[in-house]
Write a protein that holds these residues in place. Structure first.
Motif, PDB file in Angstrom:
ATOM      1  N   ALA A   1       0.837  -1.200   0.000  1.00 47.05           N
ATOM      2  CA  ALA A   1       0.000   0.000   0.000  1.00 47.05           C
ATOM      3  C   ALA A   1       0.875   1.254   0.000  1.00 47.05           C
ATOM      4  O   ALA A   1       1.892   1.315   0.685  1.00 47.05           O
ATOM      5  N   ARG A   2       0.471   2.234  -0.779  1.00 48.98           N
ATOM      6  CA  ARG A   2       1.218   3.498  -0.820  1.00 48.98           C
ATOM      7  C   ARG A   2       1.203   4.125   0.572  1.00 48.98           C
ATOM      8  O   ARG A   2       0.153   4.238   1.196  1.00 48.98           O
ATOM      9  N   ALA A   3       2.366   4.555   1.025  1.00 51.12           N
ATOM     10  CA  ALA A   3       2.511   5.158   2.355  1.00 51.12           C
ATOM     11  C   ALA A   3       3.398   6.383   2.255  1.00 51.12           C
ATOM     12  O   ALA A   3       4.297   6.459   1.412  1.00 51.12           O
ATOM     13  N   TRP A   4       3.125   7.348   3.132  1.00 51.44           N
ATOM     14  CA  TRP A   4       3.954   8.563   3.182  1.00 51.44           C
ATOM     15  C   TRP A   4       3.869   9.123   4.595  1.00 51.44           C
ATOM     16  O   TRP A   4       3.031   8.698   5.406  1.00 51.44           O
ATOM     17  N   ASP A   5       4.753  10.041   4.913  1.00 50.85           N
ATOM     18  CA  ASP A   5       4.778  10.655   6.237  1.00 50.85           C
ATOM     19  C   ASP A   5       3.931  11.917   6.246  1.00 50.85           C
ATOM     20  O   ASP A   5       3.997  12.739   5.313  1.00 50.85           O
ATOM     21  N   LYS A   6       3.156  12.087   7.316  1.00 47.44           N
ATOM     22  CA  LYS A   6       2.378  13.303   7.474  1.00 47.44           C
ATOM     23  C   LYS A   6       3.300  14.482   7.804  1.00 47.44           C
ATOM     24  O   LYS A   6       4.390  14.286   8.361  1.00 47.44           O
ATOM     25  N   PRO A   7       2.854  15.696   7.548  1.00 48.89           N
ATOM     26  CA  PRO A   7       3.669  16.860   7.892  1.00 48.89           C
ATOM     27  C   PRO A   7       3.864  16.974   9.411  1.00 48.89           C
ATOM     28  O   PRO A   7       3.044  16.491  10.195  1.00 48.89           O
ATOM     29  N   GLY A   8       4.953  17.605   9.794  1.00 43.26           N
ATOM     30  CA  GLY A   8       5.186  17.901  11.204  1.00 43.26           C
ATOM     31  C   GLY A   8       5.508  16.700  12.056  1.00 43.26           C
ATOM     32  O   GLY A   8       5.294  16.729  13.268  1.00 43.26           O
TER      33      GLY A   8
END
Length: 261
Positions: free
Chosen positions: A28-35
């Motif tokens: 599954a595509r994953a990324w980091d949230k801001p902050g």
């Protein structure tokens, strides 16, 4: 209210589970949230969407608080609010582990009245209604009532037992860990573990559903100072959480250094 809302929550949890498991965790595509707010995946957002559609269609007058929806002050004008974590334990999901949960609660005037915590890959559906008890896959739950001892099984991340958090030495207990806070609380309600604690500020969506499961199973749950948990706050966090049977809860609380949030 719990009698009307609880079937809605359990049905929605199972629907959401089917959506979540349609995504392959590590793929599954994953990324980091801001902050530095942690990871998010396309599965989190898909589950959030299906829950929003299912729950808000059924209860259009309820407010909405979810980890994966931009927060709004509109919920503060509602007496009753959904509090949602679409996937609690996203890192676990990304790693391909089975230990992540869908957490759904309803809070009325700050108090949780209905709750469901669902672990699709373990086929464990915890549920609770205010005044009606807590269940796991339909079977009644009871929290442990044993006093504190070195054999007490307590769910907590390692930093919680650093000496600075305690009056004198940290208590000697059998510490364990699970990545999902909602699951940790549910395991206390199930009686498989004697207690859990997290001493840092905690998001309401991580705690709301599991809190009712603990209390309806006969356990005690408060913030780290012993204050009752109230939900749908303007800034939706709690000052830590301590959950256990009465005796262990009192013992842990009595040993904690009391610090403001």
């Amino acid at each position: 209210m719990p009698a009307a809302d609880l079937p809605l929550l359990t049905d929605a949890a199972r629907i959401a589970g089917r959506v979540a498991t349609s995504f392959a965790g590590p793929v599954a595509r994953a990324w980091d949230k801001p902050g530095g707010a942690g990871p998010v995946t396309e599965a989190d957002l898909a589950v959030n969407d299906v829950l929003m559609s299912t729950l808000r269609t059924a209860r259009p007058d309820y407010g909405w608080l979810s980890e994966e929806t931009e927060d709004s002050t509109h919920r503060l004008d509602r007496d009753t609010v959904f509090i949602i974590d679409p996937i609690d334990g996203t890192r676990s999901f990304v790693e391909g582990s089975r230990t992540w949960a869908i957490s759904i609660a309803v809070a009325h005037q700050g108090r949780v009245t209905a709750a469901a915590v669902y672990l699709p890959l373990r086929d464990k559906l915890y549920a609770a209604g205010l005044g009606t008890g807590a269940t796991l896959n339909g079977a009644s739950l009871r929290a442990c009532a044993a006093p504190m001892s070195p054999a007490s099984k307590v769910l907590a991340a390692r930093p919680n037992f650093e000496p600075a958090n305690w009056q004198g030495a940290a208590p000697q207990v059998d510490r364990h860990y699970r990545p999902s806070l909602a699951y940790r609380l549910s395991l206390v309600g199930e009686g498989r573990f004697d207690g859990m604690l997290t001493l840092r500020p905690s998001w309401e969506w991580d705690i709301a559903a599991g809190a009712l499961i603990v209390s309806e199973a006969g356990g005690t749950i408060t913030d780290r100072t012993g204050a009752p948990l109230l939900f749908n706050n303007p800034h939706p966090t709690l000052n830590g959480v301590v959950a256990a049977g009465d005796s262990l809860h009192s013992a842990l609380l009595g040993r904690l250094e009391q610090q403001s949030a």
